[in-house]
Design a protein around this motif. Structure first.
Motif: not given
Length: 97
Positions: A33-35, A3-6, A53-60, A38-39
């Protein structure tokens, strides 16, 4: 997922005001958040910051809440699902005569 965040600066605020807001809301402690990994985190002068960031979908939802509770008011935010295209590009480039 990636996920890229501006995080676009609110140019009506000074850097000190933005940092005070982030301190007051605890954003630096709640993000990521935990899990969530930051890429990359870059500053774009005159624009703001871009975080991937890299995250499992459930952390969105947790990522979204961290921004809603902590970064809003200091930044205008935009979120983009992202994927790493580099390996595909390199393979295609090497296959091109």
């Amino acid at each position: 997922m990636l996920l890229t965040i501006f995080m676009k600066h609110d140019q009506g605020k000074t850097l000190e005001e933005i940092n005070a807001h982030l301190d007051r809301t605890g954003f630096r402690k709640s993000f990521p958040p935990p899990g969530v990994e930051v890429v990359s985190w870059y500053v774009m002068m005159g624009v703001g910051q871009v975080v991937t960031v890299r995250l499992p979908p459930e952390k969105l939802r947790e990522v979204n809440l961290a921004f809603e509770k902590g970064a809003w008011g200091a930044f205008r935010t935009e979120f983009y699902p992202t994927y790493d295209y580099r390996a595909i590009w390199e393979k295609a480039r090497s296959a091109t005569p």
